[in-house]
Design a protein around this motif. Sequence first.
Motif, PDB file in Angstrom:
ATOM      1  N   MET A 241      -1.201 -48.696  -9.098  1.00 21.59           N
ATOM      2  CA  MET A 241      -2.148 -49.333 -10.016  1.00 21.59           C
ATOM      3  C   MET A 241      -1.421 -50.135 -11.096  1.00 21.59           C
ATOM      4  SD  MET A 241      -5.005 -46.322 -10.503  1.00 21.59           S
ATOM      5  CE  MET A 241      -3.838 -45.048 -10.976  1.00 21.59           C
ATOM      6  N   VAL A 242      -0.098 -49.963 -11.165  1.00 22.61           N
ATOM      7  CA  VAL A 242       0.703 -50.589 -12.221  1.00 22.61           C
ATOM      8  C   VAL A 242       1.657 -51.625 -11.653  1.00 22.61           C
ATOM      9  CG1 VAL A 242       2.358 -50.135 -14.077  1.00 22.61           C
ATOM     10  CG2 VAL A 242       0.537 -48.478 -13.602  1.00 22.61           C
TER      11      VAL A 242
ATOM     12  N   LEU B  58       1.538 -62.861 -14.776  1.00 21.70           N
ATOM     13  CA  LEU B  58       2.287 -62.308 -15.902  1.00 21.70           C
ATOM     14  C   LEU B  58       2.494 -60.814 -15.732  1.00 21.70           C
ATOM     15  CD1 LEU B  58       0.424 -64.006 -18.924  1.00 21.70           C
ATOM     16  CD2 LEU B  58       2.536 -64.790 -17.809  1.00 21.70           C
ATOM     17  N   TRP B  59       3.597 -60.330 -16.279  1.00 24.79           N
ATOM     18  CA  TRP B  59       3.771 -58.898 -16.433  1.00 24.79           C
ATOM     19  C   TRP B  59       2.826 -58.416 -17.537  1.00 24.79           C
ATOM     20  CZ3 TRP B  59       6.465 -56.258 -12.934  1.00 24.79           C
ATOM     21  CH2 TRP B  59       7.472 -56.896 -12.228  1.00 24.79           C
ATOM     22  N   SER B  60       2.592 -57.130 -17.594  1.00 22.08           N
ATOM     23  CA  SER B  60       1.646 -56.618 -18.597  1.00 22.08           C
ATOM     24  C   SER B  60       2.148 -56.827 -20.022  1.00 22.08           C
ATOM     25  CB  SER B  60       1.372 -55.131 -18.357  1.00 22.08           C
ATOM     26  OG  SER B  60       2.564 -54.370 -18.424  1.00 22.08           O
ATOM     27  N   ASP B  61       3.452 -57.091 -20.208  1.00 17.47           N
ATOM     28  CA  ASP B  61       3.972 -57.388 -21.546  1.00 17.47           C
ATOM     29  C   ASP B  61       3.847 -58.868 -21.894  1.00 17.47           C
ATOM     30  OD1 ASP B  61       5.952 -58.538 -19.982  1.00 17.47           O
ATOM     31  OD2 ASP B  61       7.600 -57.350 -20.817  1.00 17.47           O
ATOM     32  N   GLY B  62       3.234 -59.663 -21.006  1.00 17.30           N
ATOM     33  CA  GLY B  62       2.982 -61.070 -21.289  1.00 17.30           C
ATOM     34  C   GLY B  62       4.050 -62.030 -20.822  1.00 17.30           C
TER      35      GLY B  62
ATOM     36  N   GLY C  17       4.152 -53.608 -15.332  1.00 10.94           N
ATOM     37  CA  GLY C  17       3.717 -54.079 -14.024  1.00 10.94           C
ATOM     38  C   GLY C  17       2.820 -55.291 -14.077  1.00 10.94           C
ATOM     39  N   THR C  18       2.397 -55.707 -12.887  1.00  2.00           N
ATOM     40  CA  THR C  18       1.456 -56.821 -12.753  1.00  2.00           C
ATOM     41  C   THR C  18       0.079 -56.317 -12.338  1.00  2.00           C
ATOM     42  OG1 THR C  18       2.106 -57.113 -10.437  1.00  2.00           O
ATOM     43  CG2 THR C  18       3.267 -58.451 -12.084  1.00  2.00           C
ATOM     44  N   GLY C  19      -0.054 -55.016 -12.133  1.00  4.40           N
ATOM     45  CA  GLY C  19      -1.293 -54.442 -11.631  1.00  4.40           C
ATOM     46  C   GLY C  19      -2.408 -54.424 -12.652  1.00  4.40           C
TER      47      GLY C  19
ATOM     48  N   ARG D 294      -2.072 -50.603 -17.138  1.00  2.67           N
ATOM     49  CA  ARG D 294      -0.745 -50.335 -17.668  1.00  2.67           C
ATOM     50  C   ARG D 294      -0.733 -48.930 -18.271  1.00  2.67           C
ATOM     51  NH1 ARG D 294      -0.315 -54.347 -22.995  1.00  2.67           N
ATOM     52  NH2 ARG D 294      -1.980 -53.391 -24.244  1.00  2.67           N
ATOM     53  N   VAL D 295       0.446 -48.339 -18.323  1.00  2.00           N
ATOM     54  CA  VAL D 295       0.591 -46.953 -18.758  1.00  2.00           C
ATOM     55  C   VAL D 295       0.524 -46.858 -20.280  1.00  2.00           C
ATOM     56  CG1 VAL D 295       2.069 -44.913 -18.705  1.00  2.00           C
ATOM     57  CG2 VAL D 295       2.011 -46.472 -16.739  1.00  2.00           C
ATOM     58  N   VAL D 296      -0.302 -45.939 -20.752  1.00  2.00           N
ATOM     59  CA  VAL D 296      -0.373 -45.618 -22.182  1.00  2.00           C
ATOM     60  C   VAL D 296       0.449 -44.360 -22.453  1.00  2.00           C
ATOM     61  CG1 VAL D 296      -1.879 -44.944 -24.090  1.00  2.00           C
ATOM     62  CG2 VAL D 296      -2.632 -46.686 -22.456  1.00  2.00           C
TER      63      VAL D 296
END
Length: 567
Positions: free
Chosen positions: A59-60, A105-109, A199-201, A204-206
């Motif tokens: 998922m991530v 994008l990656w989840s960090d932008g 990730g690109t999913g 993202r993990v909290v």
Amino acid sequence: MDYRRLFIGCAGGAVLALAGSANAERGADGHVNIIYWQAASILNPFLSGGTKDIESSSMVIEPLARYDQDGNMVPWLVDEIPTVANGGVSEDLTTITWAITPGILWSDGTPFTAHDVVFTAEYCMHPEGGCQQSTSYSDVTSVEALDDLTVKVTFSTAKPFPYGPFVGAESPIIQKAQFQDCLGAKAPECTEQNFGPIGTGPFRVVEFRANDVISMEANPNYRDPSKPHFATLTFKGGGDAAAAARSVLETGEFDYAWNLQIDPAILSQMESAGKGTVIAAFGTAVERLMVNLTNPSPDLGDQRSTVKGGPHPFLTDPAVRRALSVAIDRNLLSEVGYGSAGKATCNVLPAPAIYASTANDECLVQDIDKANQILDEAGWARGSDGVRAKDGVRLSILYQTSTNAVRQDTQALVKQWWGEIGVETELKNIDASVFFGGDQSSPDTFQKFYADIEMYTNLFSGTDPETYMNNWTCDEIPSPDNNWLGNNMPRYCSSDYDALASELGGTADLAERARIAKAMNDLLMKDGAMIPLIHRGRVSSHSNALGGVILNTWDSELWNVADWHRQ
């Protein structure tokens, strides 16, 4: 027919057509609860072969392409599947070139680029560290970025099925910036990265609590602005399959429960409460007994259950392995434990149908008398306690598996049958989060195999078995030298088998590939490296209020979680 033609015409729209969108706004459906009674121990599938780790991480972090519910390869982070017809695969089948979809994008932008893909290959192929998914990179000589959005993979030989690297849930892309200091022997030490990959999913993990719970939130940079439909997600682990089923079907506490390996009659009774639906599908999953061909004696210290520690004192006798198999009533195991979601099998490769062998069907009929005769003729004589022995070696087995009601029922029945043929059996069950976990310091992982026999289910993504069957080549044997990462749990090593693996890697014709794959399966069965039991259907359940779920036996079960929604 060959693999040059299989994936012509796959386009990005194939994925979009699967969506069951109910809302136009990301996160509008609030929270979703998922329970896998085998808790995730890590979110890096390159360091764990556990399904719960592969699927939670799916998922991530994502692959370039994956498989849909029908086993068709579909583009995921690319515009289309490369083929010979569209120029993405070279005519001599030695290269494949992937064109990454612009703007991801990656989840960090930060931008997702070909350099991340190249780095992922370097990470998994690093000579100083083991990679659980290394067979995906069989025959790869180089992976290079032609530009920021184009990746070229070169093989040492013609590769009729060049879709090993970066395809399926086991082979996702990790971010170079996050993992660049985690190469080789340092990989297991990068706890922060392994517990919280960027990730690109869709999520993202909290927070990640190993062997317990994962909290996630919608990825704000996910490529579809209307997805995922849920703002937050909880992935709960632990407990048992019955409690997981109850939490969806009876109490409604959870929205989705995975791998409901419980008495089918009990499952049907739970479903009658009207809160949830049981779903099932057959793929390639096989519940099997792995046979340790090396010596698991604790007296061997660091060489325990390794090739260096020497052969097993009695499981290297083909007669013993054959007798153990013939004594088992697979049809009863299937009926009691799986119902309509199980079929007796004598093969580790039961599907797709073209790969299913009929050469090993002796095992389909239990024959205690034959098993006893086999051991008598091999010189294993019963002692005063009823246990057989030869040359001072007793047939006494430590048989381990993960903690699960169906598996413990299976263990009890198998122990009874083996007792009838003069084999003493000690049963051990280990918490699934530990057994399938990636903790290399634990003595109880299925990779270390500190027992004589171990039982679990394994399967492969997609419909081509090449990567899967390569799991039992000599190079895949886990040991301290590769951080216990490898898929060859029996420690099986055969030059004939390795030659078949090499032949499969260079064969394009589908009928010939089926012939070779069957031969590999049959050699594993003849040599007794494992004892297949049940061809398992995948059984899960979801709340009646959860829409968009499409059960997929060919990839991660959570493959389309971005499409899940409230209804």
